[in-house]
Scaffold this active site. Structure first.
Site, mmCIF file in Angstrom:
data_model
loop_
_atom_site.group_PDB
_atom_site.id
_atom_site.type_symbol
_atom_site.label_atom_id
_atom_site.label_comp_id
_atom_site.label_asym_id
_atom_site.label_seq_id
_atom_site.Cartn_x
_atom_site.Cartn_y
_atom_site.Cartn_z
ATOM 1 N N ILE A 45 -23.884 -63.858 -7.985
ATOM 2 C CA ILE A 45 -24.682 -64.878 -8.677
ATOM 3 C C ILE A 45 -24.136 -65.132 -10.074
ATOM 4 O O ILE A 45 -23.852 -66.250 -10.448
ATOM 5 C CB ILE A 45 -26.148 -64.450 -8.788
ATOM 6 C CG1 ILE A 45 -26.705 -64.061 -7.424
ATOM 7 C CG2 ILE A 45 -26.968 -65.579 -9.364
ATOM 8 C CD1 ILE A 45 -28.048 -63.409 -7.512
ATOM 9 N N GLY A 46 -24.011 -64.074 -10.837
ATOM 10 C CA GLY A 46 -23.600 -64.263 -12.226
ATOM 11 C C GLY A 46 -22.721 -63.138 -12.715
ATOM 12 O O GLY A 46 -22.580 -62.110 -12.062
ATOM 13 N N GLY A 51 -21.542 -56.551 -16.776
ATOM 14 C CA GLY A 51 -21.229 -56.294 -15.376
ATOM 15 C C GLY A 51 -21.459 -57.521 -14.529
ATOM 16 O O GLY A 51 -21.406 -58.647 -15.002
ATOM 17 N N LYS A 68 -27.630 -55.373 -9.827
ATOM 18 C CA LYS A 68 -26.894 -55.526 -11.080
ATOM 19 C C LYS A 68 -25.922 -54.369 -11.214
ATOM 20 O O LYS A 68 -26.334 -53.216 -11.294
ATOM 21 C CB LYS A 68 -27.876 -55.542 -12.245
ATOM 22 C CG LYS A 68 -27.262 -55.952 -13.544
ATOM 23 C CD LYS A 68 -28.348 -56.129 -14.571
ATOM 24 C CE LYS A 68 -27.757 -56.610 -15.875
ATOM 25 N NZ LYS A 68 -28.794 -56.843 -16.868
ATOM 26 N N ASP A 157 -32.263 -61.369 -26.557
ATOM 27 C CA ASP A 157 -31.461 -62.303 -25.755
ATOM 28 C C ASP A 157 -32.354 -63.333 -25.066
ATOM 29 O O ASP A 157 -32.193 -63.597 -23.889
ATOM 30 C CB ASP A 157 -30.623 -61.527 -24.726
ATOM 31 C CG ASP A 157 -29.468 -62.359 -24.221
ATOM 32 O OD1 ASP A 157 -29.227 -63.423 -24.813
ATOM 33 O OD2 ASP A 157 -28.819 -61.962 -23.249
#
Lengths: 282, 156
Positions: A45-46, A51, A68, A157
């Site tokens: 996905i990203g 990571g 993740k 963030d």
């Protein structure tokens, strides 16, 4: 593991301990190998500095989750951002904050297992929605951030990409940069468009106010359907912020804000307070 | 809600862990003294790191069994390393800790595997309420009274 040995020398004990540690390591390695089969990666996905994020499926419950993966280096042990993220996420139990299901180790790499949501706030704003839903989203985000700040944690963030939406309810994610409040912190955090002026001027001692700044930017973005400050570099960003220094007058003259209620403008104005900036300029 | 959480904090598993390990109180005292002197020697580390690593050592020893006195130095240095990672901007390197603080008693592999066992035993829960935070809060509220008190003293 319990060991009871009576009447033996300390050196013998120490040797036995060393052997037991090695056996333990081997056992845990095979246990993690069995967990390896539990999640099947579907797609990527990203990707970020910390990571990679995968979409995966749980074999036992057939549930779709997000994995993740942290980049582990050999000579540093557990990465500090992983330590902070796991220990902070375990503390937070709130409907508008993402839940950590478990943490597993696949091929000697640390993976976090979390719920999967497919809608982003930026994608969500591309369609038209009722005013009631938008107000609800703003209120829930404010509640979640208050909950975090009460625990002495700064998110650092906040941006629309890090707010996911299911059934018109927001969920805060990505605590990779968040940390416990302390007198000295690094200034290079948050995405450029949502960065507070004290971060742009390389200040080491900041507090919860930087979160409120990016919240104000997000609320304005929900209302206007486009980002409030779109700077191309740090200096350009500061120049854009300088325009706002007269506060209410700027909002009155700007035609974008004409359709908005006065109370709403007050809310944005409180979030984007400029006390700090005035000190710098004077 | 806050009252409930406070009660849970108090009932947190606090046992006398000395019964389950093969060392006595003097050795533990020595270890903590040694940790404090070493943390103070490094200027980069804050006071939060100091309190956090002692708290970490305590909770780890509560949840485990059967350690001997020779292991204590390794556990202590691992706790320093973990808490420095958690609180500081620039955490200390592994080589610094092995060469300077442990005086090369352990290899890197032993050190990292011990760190890993600590993380797994606590399930990566490193967020503790330390006494330092209570003191900070109390003194923050006492600040106006204290400044007034000192002013009065000066006049006399």
């Amino acid at each position: 593991m319990q060991i009871v040995i009576i009447n033996s020398n300390a050196t013998e004990l120490y040797v036995i301990h060393k052997i037991l540690y090695q056996i333990k390591d081997i056992i845990y390695y095979y246990m993690s190998a069995s967990e390896n089969v539990r999640y099947i990666k579907i797609q990527k996905i990203g990707e970020g500095a910390y990571g990679i994020i995968y979409k995966a499926q749980d074999v036992q419950t057939e549930e779709i989750v997000a994995l993740k993966k942290f980049k582990l280096s050999d000579n540093e042990g557990v990465p500090s951002c992983a330590l902070r993220e796991i220990s902070i996420l375990n503390q937070l139990n709130h409907p508008n904050i993402i839940k950590l299901i478990s943490q597993i180790i696949i091929n000697k790499k640390l993976h976090l297992v979390m719920n999967y949501y497919d809608m982003d706030l930026t994608e969500y704003l591309k369609f038209n929605h009722e005013e009631f839903h938008l107000k609800n989203i703003i209120y829930k985000i404010l509640l979640a951030v208050e909950f975090i700040h009460n625990r002495k944690i700064i998110h650092r963030d906040l941006q629309p990409n890090n707010i996911l939406i299911t059934n018109n309810e927001p969920v805060l994610i990505d605590f990779g940069l968040s940390r416990v409040l302390s007198p000295n912190m690094t200034p290079g955090v948050t995405q450029l468009w949502y960065r507070a002026p004290e971060l742009l001027s390389n200040c080491n001692t900041y507090d919860y106010a930087i979160d409120m700044w990016s919240l104000g930017c997000i609320i304005a973005e929900i209302a206007l359907n486009k980002p409030l400050f779109m700077g191309s570099s740090e200096i350009h960003q500061l120049l854009l912020i300088k325009n706002i220094i007269n506060g209410n007058e700027w909002f009155l003259h700007n035609s974008q804000f004409a359709k908005l209620n006065n109370l709403f403008i007050d809310l944005i104005n409180v979030c984007i307070s400029l006390e700090f900036l005035e000190i710098i300029i004077s | 809600i806050q009252e409930k959480e406070y009660k849970e904090d108090i009932n947190y598993k606090r046992i006398n862990h000395l019964d389950f390990h093969n060392f006595n109180q003097d050795q533990l005292q020595q270890l903590i003294d040694w940790m404090i002197t070493n943390v103070k020697r490094y200027q980069k580390m804050s006071y939060q790191t100091l309190f956090h690593c002692v708290e970490l050592l305590d909770t780890f020893l509560c949840n485990t069994k059967g350690f001997i006195a020779d292991d204590l130095q390794l556990i202590g240095s691992c706790c320093i390393y973990l808490s420095s990672k958690f609180h500081d901007i620039y955490p200390i390197c592994v080589e610094d800790i092995i060469i300077d603080i442990c005086q090369e008693n352990y290899t890197i592999h032993e050190f990292l595997s011990m760190e890993y066992t600590i993380c797994r035993k606590l399930q990566y829960n490193m967020y503790f309420q330390t006494p330092f935070e209570y003191f900070e809060k109390i003194f923050f509220h006492l600040k106006p009274f204290l400044s007034q008190f000192y002013q009065d003293c000066e006049i006399k």
